[in-house]
Design a protein around this motif. Structure first.
Motif, PDB file in Angstrom:
ATOM      1  N   UNK A 225       0.833  -1.194   0.000  1.00 18.88           N
ATOM      2  CA  UNK A 225       0.000   0.000   0.000  1.00 18.88           C
ATOM      3  C   UNK A 225       0.876   1.256   0.000  1.00 18.88           C
ATOM      4  N   UNK A 226       1.992   1.221   0.730  1.00 13.71           N
ATOM      5  CA  UNK A 226       2.920   2.350   0.775  1.00 13.71           C
ATOM      6  C   UNK A 226       3.536   2.597  -0.603  1.00 13.71           C
ATOM      7  N   UNK A 227       3.966   1.520  -1.262  1.00 15.30           N
ATOM      8  CA  UNK A 227       4.560   1.643  -2.604  1.00 15.30           C
ATOM      9  C   UNK A 227       3.533   2.198  -3.583  1.00 15.30           C
ATOM     10  N   UNK A 228       2.272   1.717  -3.471  1.00 18.66           N
ATOM     11  CA  UNK A 228       1.216   2.194  -4.377  1.00 18.66           C
ATOM     12  C   UNK A 228       0.988   3.694  -4.177  1.00 18.66           C
ATOM     13  N   UNK A 229       1.027   4.152  -2.934  1.00 23.92           N
ATOM     14  CA  UNK A 229       0.837   5.582  -2.659  1.00 23.92           C
ATOM     15  C   UNK A 229       2.006   6.414  -3.204  1.00 23.92           C
ATOM     16  N   UNK A 230       3.242   5.880  -3.095  1.00 21.51           N
ATOM     17  CA  UNK A 230       4.404   6.573  -3.669  1.00 21.51           C
ATOM     18  C   UNK A 230       4.281   6.673  -5.185  1.00 21.51           C
ATOM     19  N   UNK A 231       3.856   5.578  -5.797  1.00 20.67           N
ATOM     20  CA  UNK A 231       3.700   5.564  -7.256  1.00 20.67           C
ATOM     21  C   UNK A 231       2.635   6.570  -7.683  1.00 20.67           C
ATOM     22  N   UNK A 232       1.561   6.659  -6.903  1.00 16.06           N
ATOM     23  CA  UNK A 232       0.495   7.609  -7.214  1.00 16.06           C
ATOM     24  C   UNK A 232       1.011   9.044  -7.152  1.00 16.06           C
ATOM     25  N   UNK A 233       1.841   9.320  -6.139  1.00 11.73           N
ATOM     26  CA  UNK A 233       2.412  10.663  -6.008  1.00 11.73           C
ATOM     27  C   UNK A 233       3.373  10.956  -7.159  1.00 11.73           C
ATOM     28  N   UNK A 234       4.174   9.942  -7.544  1.00 12.12           N
ATOM     29  CA  UNK A 234       5.111  10.117  -8.657  1.00 12.12           C
ATOM     30  C   UNK A 234       4.338  10.409  -9.948  1.00 12.12           C
TER      31      UNK A 234
END
Length: 292
Positions: free
Chosen positions: A17-26
């Motif tokens: 979930x953390x990685x998905x949120x980082x990807x969304x921000x990127x």
């Protein structure tokens, strides 16, 4: 299960979930840079002024060429998000399936045959009791029933014999009655045609026969009621024991199911979300953002 592995490296649901949120921000940052991109510069100057001022600088050829890799980067990041989000949902579904496992489903998995809940057995009825008696005894019951009813109807108050007896007693004390007046006066005289002692003898004989028939009938009914009560006690006693056995068996199976669910939830929780080879590059890029 294509999302998971229980050996080697992988991501927990929290990490995914953390990685998905980082990807969304990127993606948001990259899309913002594309939205703000212009292919021209804008200058403004006052009439008669010496030098124009730049309001906006357009991108160069190198930045235009970067549009393709940026779009691919966005697509890859969205693919990574989709994979991770689906993996998280799949893990939640697996856990919910285990949490909502019914006793019957657990029994099917373990090959256990669940017994049906016991029901109270049939209790003997009056009809069944007399149906099981010899024909003579059964016929005797009906004879006594009709005899008691017939005699009782005759000798009870308002019965034909009881009323006739009472009328005889009344006329014996008042043998004459008068109707009318003067020359039209009528005098009725009542004369007994039977011996009052005979009537009394028959009445008390009928009373005795009624009591005897009723007593025999009550005795047979008592035996019937006793058999019905014994049948009820026996049926309820068996039912109580069967329910106790059934309840204890269910509690044992429920306990085994709870142990099974707890173990399964642990196994599912230990599963790690894998990142496919095709998404490993974008995963590394996003992971480095988190480290930075």
């Amino acid at each position: 299960m294509i999302f998971f592995t229980n050996v080697g490296r992988g991501l927990t649901s929290t990490s995914a979930n953390h990685i998905a949120n980082l990807a969304k921000e990127m993606i948001r940052n990259t899309e913002t840079s594309l939205e703000e991109m212009t292919f021209y510069s804008t200058h403004v100057a006052l009439i008669g002024g010496d030098k124009p001022n730049m309001l906006n600088r357009g991108v160069g050829n190198e930045e235009v060429a970067e549009v393709i890799p940026k779009l691919h980067k966005i697509a890859d990041a969205k693919s990574l998000i989709a994979w991770l989000r689906e993996a998280i949902k799949a893990k939640e579904r697996l856990m919910n399936e285990v949490k909502n496992l019914t006793l019957q489903e657990y029994a099917d998995i373990e090959g256990i045959k669940l017994r049906e809940q016991p029901v109270l057995g049939a209790i003997l009825t009056e009809d069944e009791y007399f149906a099981g008696k010899p024909i003579g005894e059964r016929c005797r019951y009906y004879e006594l029933e009709t005899l008691a009813a017939t005699i009782g109807k005759a000798i009870h108050p308002d019965g034909v014999f009881a009323d006739a007896r009472k009328e005889l007693q009344t006329k014996a004390t008042k043998p004459h009655t008068v109707e009318g007046t003067g020359r039209d006066t009528l005098i009725y005289t009542y004369t007994s045609t039977v011996d009052e002692s005979v009537v009394e003898d028959v009445y008390f004989r009928l009373q005795k026969q009624y009591r005897e028939a009723q007593a025999q009938l009550n005795s047979m009914k008592h035996e019937c009621q006793k058999a019905i009560e014994e049948s009820s006690v026996d049926a309820k006693s068996r039912y109580t024991q069967e329910m106790a056995d059934w309840t204890n068996e269910r509690k044992l199976i429920e306990a085994r199911k709870s142990e099974y669910v707890e173990k399964k939830l642990k196994d599912i929780n230990d599963l790690r979300i894998i990142v496919p080879e095709s998404l490993s590059e974008i995963y590394s890029v996003v992971s480095d953002l988190g480290k930075a």
